[in-house]
Design an enzyme around this catalytic site. Structure first.
Site, mmCIF file in Angstrom:
data_model
loop_
_atom_site.group_PDB
_atom_site.id
_atom_site.type_symbol
_atom_site.label_atom_id
_atom_site.label_comp_id
_atom_site.label_asym_id
_atom_site.label_seq_id
_atom_site.Cartn_x
_atom_site.Cartn_y
_atom_site.Cartn_z
ATOM 1 N N CYS A 1 0.885 -1.076 -0.081
ATOM 2 C CA CYS A 1 -0.087 -0.167 -0.092
ATOM 3 C C CYS A 1 0.995 1.085 0.010
ATOM 4 O O CYS A 1 1.359 1.606 -0.863
ATOM 5 C CB CYS A 1 -1.042 -0.194 1.134
ATOM 6 S SG CYS A 1 -2.453 1.196 0.974
ATOM 7 N N HIS A 2 0.755 2.027 1.113
ATOM 8 C CA HIS A 2 1.680 3.082 1.125
ATOM 9 C C HIS A 2 2.940 2.959 1.716
ATOM 10 O O HIS A 2 3.912 3.716 1.938
ATOM 11 C CB HIS A 2 0.992 4.246 1.999
ATOM 12 C CG HIS A 2 -0.004 4.921 1.501
ATOM 13 N ND1 HIS A 2 -1.389 4.564 1.251
ATOM 14 C CD2 HIS A 2 -0.201 6.049 0.706
ATOM 15 C CE1 HIS A 2 -2.171 5.141 0.469
ATOM 16 N NE2 HIS A 2 -1.551 6.314 -0.019
#
Length: 184
Positions: free
Chosen positions: A113-114
Site C-alpha cells: 500500500c503506502h
C-alpha cells in the site's frame, strides 16, 4: 516443514495509523509458515491501527523499538501501509536508516500500500520495479523506480529482493510471495 521455519522477519510500523489488515495478516502468515515475526516501532508504546485509513480500531504492542534492532538479526523486513503510518515511518530517521540497512545487507524487503514511501525516502528505488497504492506512482517514478499496477510484484534487481502489493485486497498474494522469497 513450514516454508519460513527458522526465519526471523521484522515488521516495521510507526505508532499511528497502520492499516490493521496489513499489520495483522503478514504477522499471522509469517507465524503460520513457521517463522518469527517481530513487530518493530519507534517506541514501546501501543500502535494504533486503522481500518480503511479512517476508522480507528485495535492497538498493538510492538515487540521492540527501531533503535534496539539490527538488520543483521533478521532475514527480511515487512513494511505495512496505512497513509498516516507510512508518512510517519518515512519521517522517522531511525526507521529510514533501518530500511536502508536491510537493503544494504541485500535482505528482502516487502512493502504494501503506502509502505513503499519508506523506500522512496531511503533512496533505494533506482533500477527497481514495484507496485503500491496508485497515488504513490509519481513518488516512485520520481525516486528512480518503475511502477506497475499488479496484485503483487517481486523485483530481484540490484541484488536484493523487493516484494510489493497495492492494498489489503492483495494480502493473500503478498503473504504467499513473502513466504516463497524469504523461505526460498
Amino acid at each position: 516443514m513450514s516454508t519460513l521455519q527458522g526465519k526471523k522477519i521484522a515488521v516495521l510500523t510507526s505508532q499511528e495509523g497502520v492499516e490493521k489488515a496489513e499489520l495483522e495478516s503478514p504477522i499471522a502468515a509469517i507465524r503460520e509458515a513457521g517463522g518469527t515475526a517481530v513487530h518493530v516501532a519507534p517506541k514501546l508504546e501501543p500502535v494504533q491501527s486503522m481500518v480503511g485509513d479512517t476508522d480507528k480500531d485495535a492497538t498493538f504492542d510492538p515487540d521492540a523499538t527501531v533503535s534496539d534492532v539490527d538488520a543483521a538479526d533478521f532475514d527480511a523486513l515487512v513494511i505495512p501501509g496505512g497513509t498516516v503510518n507510512a508518512d510517519h515511518v518515512r519521517g522517522d530517521a531511525a526507521s529510514v536508516a533501518l530500511v536502508t540497512a536491510f537493503v544494504e545487507a541485500k535482505k528482502p524487503v516487502a512493502a504494501i500500500c503506502h509502505g513503499p514511501w519508506a523506500l522512496v525516502e531511503a533512496g533505494v528505488l533506482p533500477g527497481k520495479t514495484l507496485t503500491s497504492f496508485p497515488t504513490l506512482q509519481t513518488d516512485i517514478v520520481n525516486a528512480g523506480g518503475s511502477w506497475v499496477d499488479e496484485t503483487v510484484f517481486h523485483c530481484p534487481a540490484n541484488g536484493w529482493d523487493l516484494i510489493t502489493s497495492r492494498n489489503p485486497d492483495d494480502l493473500e498474494a503478498f503473504n504467499a510471495t513473502i513466504a516463497e522469497v524469504v523461505g526460498g
